[in-house]
Design an enzyme around this catalytic site. Structure first.
Site, mmCIF file in Angstrom:
data_model
loop_
_atom_site.group_PDB
_atom_site.id
_atom_site.type_symbol
_atom_site.label_atom_id
_atom_site.label_comp_id
_atom_site.label_asym_id
_atom_site.label_seq_id
_atom_site.Cartn_x
_atom_site.Cartn_y
_atom_site.Cartn_z
ATOM 1 N N ASP A 1 -0.616 5.320 1.233
ATOM 2 C CA ASP A 1 -0.770 6.219 1.873
ATOM 3 C C ASP A 1 -0.994 5.311 3.417
ATOM 4 O OD1 ASP A 1 -1.569 8.554 0.047
ATOM 5 O OD2 ASP A 1 -2.894 6.654 -1.123
ATOM 6 N N ASP B 1 1.141 -1.031 -0.051
ATOM 7 C CA ASP B 1 0.045 -0.386 -0.159
ATOM 8 C C ASP B 1 0.946 1.453 0.071
ATOM 9 O OD1 ASP B 1 -2.539 1.536 0.426
ATOM 10 O OD2 ASP B 1 -2.114 1.975 2.470
#
Length: 213
Positions: A10, A8
């Site tokens: 963010d 991922d």
């Protein structure tokens, strides 16, 4: 040794989530809404369309998704330019690359937003395989597994042979649904009980069990 590692972006590699939260809070305030910290926390890991729709419903705003995003997106793009790396993120990425492990970014953020976020970070720009929330191959955002399945496909490996790294609840569920081994660095304000029991728990990316490589 994992066949690939799927990250991922963010809140996991870059500390962008508080900045996104500020942008959402400022945007809804322009339409008479007030987003609580708990409500903003629930937005993490999800795509902008789902978040806009969810906020409109939760706050009963008389505004369209498009109108809300027209305000929020410029605010977010301006804020995320200053995002710093999360603790341990850069050394982990570099060590995995040195070990020859294929890497991919699987993010709910759109392509334009990702390019803005990665611009100040050469160590992230070297991750060539990136799956964005607005890629045409992605039918459903997290917590659906689409992003991780597509990221593994682009690395030419099976999801079950991959490690996935996440911070959000939606992302952890998505990676597990794809069949990955999932490492979670919890988002601020969340505890182990907020995530699926099947994940591996890390306090930061500095604690990744690299001795398994």
């Amino acid at each position: 040794m994992p066949a690939g590692c799927l990250f991922d972006l963010d809140g996991l590699l870059l500390d962008t989530e508080p900045l996104h939260g500020q942008a959402w809070a400022e945007a809804v305030s322009q339409f008479g809404g007030s987003a609580s910290a708990e409500l903003l926390l629930g937005l993490r890991g999800r795509n902008k369309f789902d978040n806009a729709s969810g906020l409109i419903e939760a706050l009963q705003l008389t505004v369209s998704v498009e109108q809300l995003l027209a305000v929020q997106q410029p605010l977010a793009r301006d804020k995320v330019r200053q995002a710093r790396a999360m603790p341990g993120a850069e050394p982990l990425v570099q060590q995995l690359q040195a070990a020859g492990v294929p890497l991919a970014i699987a993010t709910s953020s759109g392509r334009e937003s990702v390019e803005i976020k990665l611009a100040p970070h050469p160590w992230l720009q070297r991750i060539a395989v990136r799956v964005h929330g607005d890629d045409p191959q992605i039918q459903q955002g997290k917590p659906a597994p689409d992003l991780f399945i597509e990221a593994a496909r682009r690395l030419h490996v099976e999801p079950a042979q991959c490690w996935a790294f996440e911070d959000s609840q939606a992302g952890a569920k998505a990676a597990l649904a794809a069949g990955c081994r999932v490492f979670v660095v919890p988002a601020e304000g969340l505890s182990r009980s907020d995530y699926p029991s099947a994940v591996d728990w890390l306090s930061s990316l500095s604690e990744t069990p690299l001795d398994q490589l």
